[in-house]
Design a protein around this motif. Structure first.
Motif, PDB file in Angstrom:
ATOM      1  N   GLY A 190       0.821  -1.203   0.000  1.00  0.00           N
ATOM      2  CA  GLY A 190       0.000   0.000   0.000  1.00  0.00           C
ATOM      3  C   GLY A 190       0.856   1.254   0.000  1.00  0.00           C
ATOM      4  N   THR A 191       0.226   2.395   0.268  1.00  0.00           N
ATOM      5  CA  THR A 191       0.926   3.675   0.263  1.00  0.00           C
ATOM      6  C   THR A 191       2.140   3.639   1.188  1.00  0.00           C
ATOM      7  OG1 THR A 191      -1.171   4.806  -0.131  1.00  0.00           O
ATOM      8  CG2 THR A 191       0.663   6.147   0.664  1.00  0.00           C
ATOM      9  N   THR A 192       3.292   4.020   0.675  1.00  0.00           N
ATOM     10  CA  THR A 192       4.536   3.983   1.442  1.00  0.00           C
ATOM     11  C   THR A 192       4.421   4.820   2.714  1.00  0.00           C
ATOM     12  OG1 THR A 192       5.814   3.704  -0.590  1.00  0.00           O
ATOM     13  CG2 THR A 192       7.009   4.441   1.372  1.00  0.00           C
ATOM     14  N   GLY A 193       4.748   4.205   3.844  1.00  0.00           N
ATOM     15  CA  GLY A 193       4.702   4.903   5.117  1.00  0.00           C
ATOM     16  C   GLY A 193       3.375   4.852   5.835  1.00  0.00           C
ATOM     17  N   SER A 194       2.346   4.305   5.187  1.00  0.00           N
ATOM     18  CA  SER A 194       1.029   4.231   5.835  1.00  0.00           C
ATOM     19  C   SER A 194       0.978   3.056   6.791  1.00  0.00           C
ATOM     20  CB  SER A 194      -0.078   4.100   4.785  1.00  0.00           C
ATOM     21  OG  SER A 194      -0.005   2.845   4.120  1.00  0.00           O
ATOM     22  N   ALA A 195       0.108   3.155   7.795  1.00  0.00           N
ATOM     23  CA  ALA A 195      -0.014   2.091   8.787  1.00  0.00           C
ATOM     24  C   ALA A 195      -0.427   0.751   8.171  1.00  0.00           C
ATOM     25  CB  ALA A 195      -0.998   2.503   9.875  1.00  0.00           C
ATOM     26  N   PRO A 196      -1.434   0.709   7.280  1.00  0.00           N
ATOM     27  CA  PRO A 196      -1.799  -0.598   6.728  1.00  0.00           C
ATOM     28  C   PRO A 196      -0.695  -1.231   5.893  1.00  0.00           C
ATOM     29  CG  PRO A 196      -3.061   1.146   5.674  1.00  0.00           C
ATOM     30  CD  PRO A 196      -2.382   1.750   6.859  1.00  0.00           C
ATOM     31  N   ALA A 197       0.054  -0.418   5.149  1.00  0.00           N
ATOM     32  CA  ALA A 197       1.158  -0.969   4.353  1.00  0.00           C
ATOM     33  C   ALA A 197       2.250  -1.522   5.267  1.00  0.00           C
ATOM     34  CB  ALA A 197       1.729   0.103   3.431  1.00  0.00           C
ATOM     35  N   ASN A 198       2.631  -0.751   6.271  1.00  0.00           N
ATOM     36  CA  ASN A 198       3.677  -1.201   7.194  1.00  0.00           C
ATOM     37  C   ASN A 198       3.264  -2.466   7.942  1.00  0.00           C
ATOM     38  OD1 ASN A 198       5.156   1.049   6.446  1.00  0.00           O
ATOM     39  ND2 ASN A 198       4.626   2.242   8.248  1.00  0.00           N
ATOM     40  N   ASP A 199       2.050  -2.447   8.466  1.00  0.00           N
ATOM     41  CA  ASP A 199       1.613  -3.532   9.345  1.00  0.00           C
ATOM     42  C   ASP A 199       1.240  -4.804   8.588  1.00  0.00           C
ATOM     43  OD1 ASP A 199       2.035  -1.717  11.322  1.00  0.00           O
ATOM     44  OD2 ASP A 199      -0.065  -1.425  11.847  1.00  0.00           O
ATOM     45  N   ARG A 200       0.585  -4.660   7.441  1.00  0.00           N
ATOM     46  CA  ARG A 200       0.231  -5.853   6.662  1.00  0.00           C
ATOM     47  C   ARG A 200       1.491  -6.543   6.148  1.00  0.00           C
ATOM     48  NH1 ARG A 200      -4.954  -2.924   3.684  1.00  0.00           N
ATOM     49  NH2 ARG A 200      -6.323  -3.103   5.500  1.00  0.00           N
ATOM     50  N   LYS A 201       2.474  -5.763   5.801  1.00  0.00           N
ATOM     51  CA  LYS A 201       3.754  -6.345   5.384  1.00  0.00           C
ATOM     52  C   LYS A 201       4.414  -7.083   6.550  1.00  0.00           C
ATOM     53  CE  LYS A 201       8.235  -5.074   3.355  1.00  0.00           C
ATOM     54  NZ  LYS A 201       8.104  -5.969   2.182  1.00  0.00           N
ATOM     55  N   ALA A 202       4.415  -6.439   7.725  1.00  0.00           N
ATOM     56  CA  ALA A 202       5.070  -7.027   8.898  1.00  0.00           C
ATOM     57  C   ALA A 202       4.386  -8.316   9.345  1.00  0.00           C
ATOM     58  CB  ALA A 202       5.080  -6.013  10.041  1.00  0.00           C
ATOM     59  N   GLY A 203       3.055  -8.320   9.390  1.00  0.00           N
ATOM     60  CA  GLY A 203       2.333  -9.513   9.824  1.00  0.00           C
ATOM     61  C   GLY A 203       2.531 -10.680   8.880  1.00  0.00           C
ATOM     62  N   PHE A 204       2.516 -10.393   7.589  1.00  0.00           N
ATOM     63  CA  PHE A 204       2.729 -11.419   6.563  1.00  0.00           C
ATOM     64  C   PHE A 204       4.140 -11.990   6.670  1.00  0.00           C
ATOM     65  CE2 PHE A 204       3.781 -12.580   2.098  1.00  0.00           C
ATOM     66  CZ  PHE A 204       2.756 -13.489   1.855  1.00  0.00           C
ATOM     67  N   VAL A 217      10.132 -12.329  -3.799  1.00  0.00           N
ATOM     68  CA  VAL A 217      11.138 -11.996  -4.814  1.00  0.00           C
ATOM     69  C   VAL A 217      11.024 -10.555  -5.304  1.00  0.00           C
ATOM     70  CG1 VAL A 217      11.383 -14.394  -5.547  1.00  0.00           C
ATOM     71  CG2 VAL A 217       9.677 -12.933  -6.670  1.00  0.00           C
ATOM     72  N   ALA A 218       9.881  -9.926  -5.075  1.00  0.00           N
ATOM     73  CA  ALA A 218       9.697  -8.523  -5.463  1.00  0.00           C
ATOM     74  C   ALA A 218       8.608  -7.918  -4.601  1.00  0.00           C
ATOM     75  CB  ALA A 218       9.331  -8.400  -6.943  1.00  0.00           C
ATOM     76  N   SER A 219       8.817  -6.685  -4.162  1.00  0.00           N
ATOM     77  CA  SER A 219       7.842  -5.984  -3.322  1.00  0.00           C
ATOM     78  C   SER A 219       7.895  -4.507  -3.664  1.00  0.00           C
ATOM     79  CB  SER A 219       8.173  -6.207  -1.841  1.00  0.00           C
ATOM     80  OG  SER A 219       7.211  -5.595  -1.015  1.00  0.00           O
ATOM     81  N   GLN A 220       6.757  -3.964  -4.058  1.00  0.00           N
ATOM     82  CA  GLN A 220       6.723  -2.561  -4.497  1.00  0.00           C
ATOM     83  C   GLN A 220       5.341  -1.979  -4.222  1.00  0.00           C
ATOM     84  OE1 GLN A 220       8.340  -1.907  -8.448  1.00  0.00           O
ATOM     85  NE2 GLN A 220       7.042  -0.099  -8.760  1.00  0.00           N
ATOM     86  N   THR A 221       5.298  -0.679  -3.970  1.00  0.00           N
ATOM     87  CA  THR A 221       4.013  -0.046  -3.705  1.00  0.00           C
ATOM     88  C   THR A 221       3.155   0.029  -4.966  1.00  0.00           C
ATOM     89  OG1 THR A 221       2.876   1.929  -2.890  1.00  0.00           O
ATOM     90  CG2 THR A 221       4.937   2.284  -4.067  1.00  0.00           C
ATOM     91  N   GLY A 222       1.877  -0.243  -4.768  1.00  0.00           N
ATOM     92  CA  GLY A 222       0.878  -0.036  -5.812  1.00  0.00           C
ATOM     93  C   GLY A 222      -0.063   1.079  -5.424  1.00  0.00           C
ATOM     94  N   GLU A 223       0.277   1.775  -4.314  1.00  0.00           N
ATOM     95  CA  GLU A 223      -0.423   2.985  -3.864  1.00  0.00           C
ATOM     96  C   GLU A 223      -1.903   2.760  -3.558  1.00  0.00           C
ATOM     97  OE1 GLU A 223       0.437   5.919  -6.826  1.00  0.00           O
ATOM     98  OE2 GLU A 223       2.599   5.860  -6.431  1.00  0.00           O
ATOM     99  N   PHE A 224      -2.268   1.516  -3.316  1.00  0.00           N
ATOM    100  CA  PHE A 224      -3.656   1.161  -2.980  1.00  0.00           C
ATOM    101  C   PHE A 224      -4.637   1.412  -4.131  1.00  0.00           C
ATOM    102  CE2 PHE A 224      -2.670   1.656   1.753  1.00  0.00           C
ATOM    103  CZ  PHE A 224      -2.743   0.284   1.999  1.00  0.00           C
ATOM    104  N   THR A 225      -4.150   1.600  -5.352  1.00  0.00           N
ATOM    105  CA  THR A 225      -5.048   1.883  -6.472  1.00  0.00           C
ATOM    106  C   THR A 225      -5.029   0.754  -7.497  1.00  0.00           C
ATOM    107  OG1 THR A 225      -3.429   3.036  -7.859  1.00  0.00           O
ATOM    108  CG2 THR A 225      -4.591   4.350  -6.204  1.00  0.00           C
ATOM    109  N   ARG A 226      -6.134   0.617  -8.202  1.00  0.00           N
ATOM    110  CA  ARG A 226      -6.258  -0.446  -9.200  1.00  0.00           C
ATOM    111  C   ARG A 226      -5.304  -0.215 -10.372  1.00  0.00           C
ATOM    112  NH1 ARG A 226     -12.144  -2.929 -10.556  1.00  0.00           N
ATOM    113  NH2 ARG A 226     -12.266  -2.341  -8.357  1.00  0.00           N
TER     114      ARG A 226
END
Length: 344
Positions: A190-204, A217-226
């Motif tokens: 999700g959006t870089t620096g946002s709580a859901p992006a940080n936490d969902r990454k950490a929990g996973f 193998v790859a991890s990049q922001t999609g900014e929460f948009t389609r």
């Protein structure tokens, strides 16, 4: 309030009755002005913000980047109308500076309560201290802040994003329990620096990190948009070769990625397993259709709970420091069962 203190010695013998009456009238006039000044400046948000006795809430929304966010906004607006609350709404358009401006505007307007869903976790202390100095309570909704000073806000209302990440990882661990080869995962953050992006990454990462066969193998922001989810997934497909799993931090990015996967001639849900977070109708339909394999719910319908909390903090009542929403997970059968009644 101005106070007039008249020493007893003023009322000395020999002062005429006319002078005493003049002094009394002058004192009463000054005291009356003081009372008026006190009423104008000391009363609380509703006097300055609305003047009609309604509870006034200033709410700053992240934006309208996804179906989830649209449902969240609608829930808050409808709940405010039903509760007779004067809602002052601001759309930050995914920019922290816009939210800070909105919060300062709410402070100037003397609203009763400020609520906002922070674009990112950091950088809020200064403006929250301004709200605290103005005696306006703050409620965090959906997303948290990382300030060590928890007195800057009254409560947090929303989801446990770390738990959502764990649930995603736990499904993956079960799905590939029998696998002996490396499982290659790409992650749409999700959006870089946002709580859901940080936490969902950490929990996973916490869950899959227990088994070395799982490799991000790859991890990049999609900014929460389609649209960005599609763009980044197209890049992953070109650069990463074999991909076994896509983990998307929200449904809109997953739905965009499905377009990219199909555009590459692959079958989403079969050639590439997909796990996503949110539970919006479009994602549950994709899950029912077999294009997504698992969805972890994040409930956006926070409006009624927010209005209840706002009324309590405005009245000076104690509230829990954290209020979490009830959520579930969906496999294909659960998605099919939920779709007819899905509100978002």
């Amino acid at each position: 309030m101005l106070a007039i203190t008249v020493p007893v010695s003023v009322w000395i013998r020999g002062v005429s009755a006319v002078k005493r009456r003049t002094w009394a009238a002058w004192s009463a006039a000054i005291l009356g002005l003081g009372l008026l000044a006190g009423c104008a400046s000391g009363g609380g948000g509703t006097q300055a913000a609305g003047g009609d006795g309604k509870l006034t809430i200033g709410f700053s929304q992240v934006g309208a980047e996804s179906g989830w966010r649209t449902a969240n906004t609608q829930s808050i607006q409808e709940a405010a109308a039903a509760a007779g609350v004067d809602l002052k709404f601001s759309d930050a358009q995914q920019k922290q500076e816009n939210q800070i401006k909105a919060i300062r505007s709410f402070i100037q307007q003397r609203v009763d309560v400020i609520a906002f869903s922070p674009v990112v976790e950091s950088g809020w202390d200064t403006v929250l201290k301004e709200a605290k100095t103005a005696n306006i309570p703050v409620i965090l909704t959906d997303r948290a802040v990382d300030s060590p000073d928890t007195t800057l806000y009254k409560t947090f209302l929303g989801s446990d994003f770390v738990a959502e990440g764990r649930k995603s990882g736990e499904w993956l661990a079960k799905e590939f329990a029998a696998a002996t080869e490396p499982v290659r995962i790409v992650e749409l953050q999700g959006t870089t620096g946002s709580a859901p992006a940080n936490d969902r990454k950490a929990g996973f990462a916490e869950v899959i990190g227990k088994d070395p066969k799982f490799q991000v193998v790859a991890s990049q922001t999609g900014e929460f948009t389609r649209s960005k989810g599609k763009e980044v997934m197209e890049a992953f497909l070109k650069s990463q070769g074999k991909i076994d799993v896509l983990y998307a931090h929200n449904d809109d990015m997953a739905l965009g990625a499905i377009e990219a996967i199909e555009g590459a001639g692959l079958k989403p849900g079969t050639d590439i397993k997909i796990v996503s977070v949110d539970g919006v109708r479009d994602a549950l339909q994709a899950l029912a259709d077999g294009k997504i394999n698992f969805v972890v719910e994040c409930n956006p319908l926070l409006g009624t709970q927010l209005m209840d909390l706002a009324k309590k903090v405005a009245a000076g009542e104690a509230v829990p420091p954290r209020v979490e929403t009830e959520e579930t997970v969906f496999d294909q059968q659960a998605a099919k069962a939920a779709l007819p009644q899905r509100k978002y």
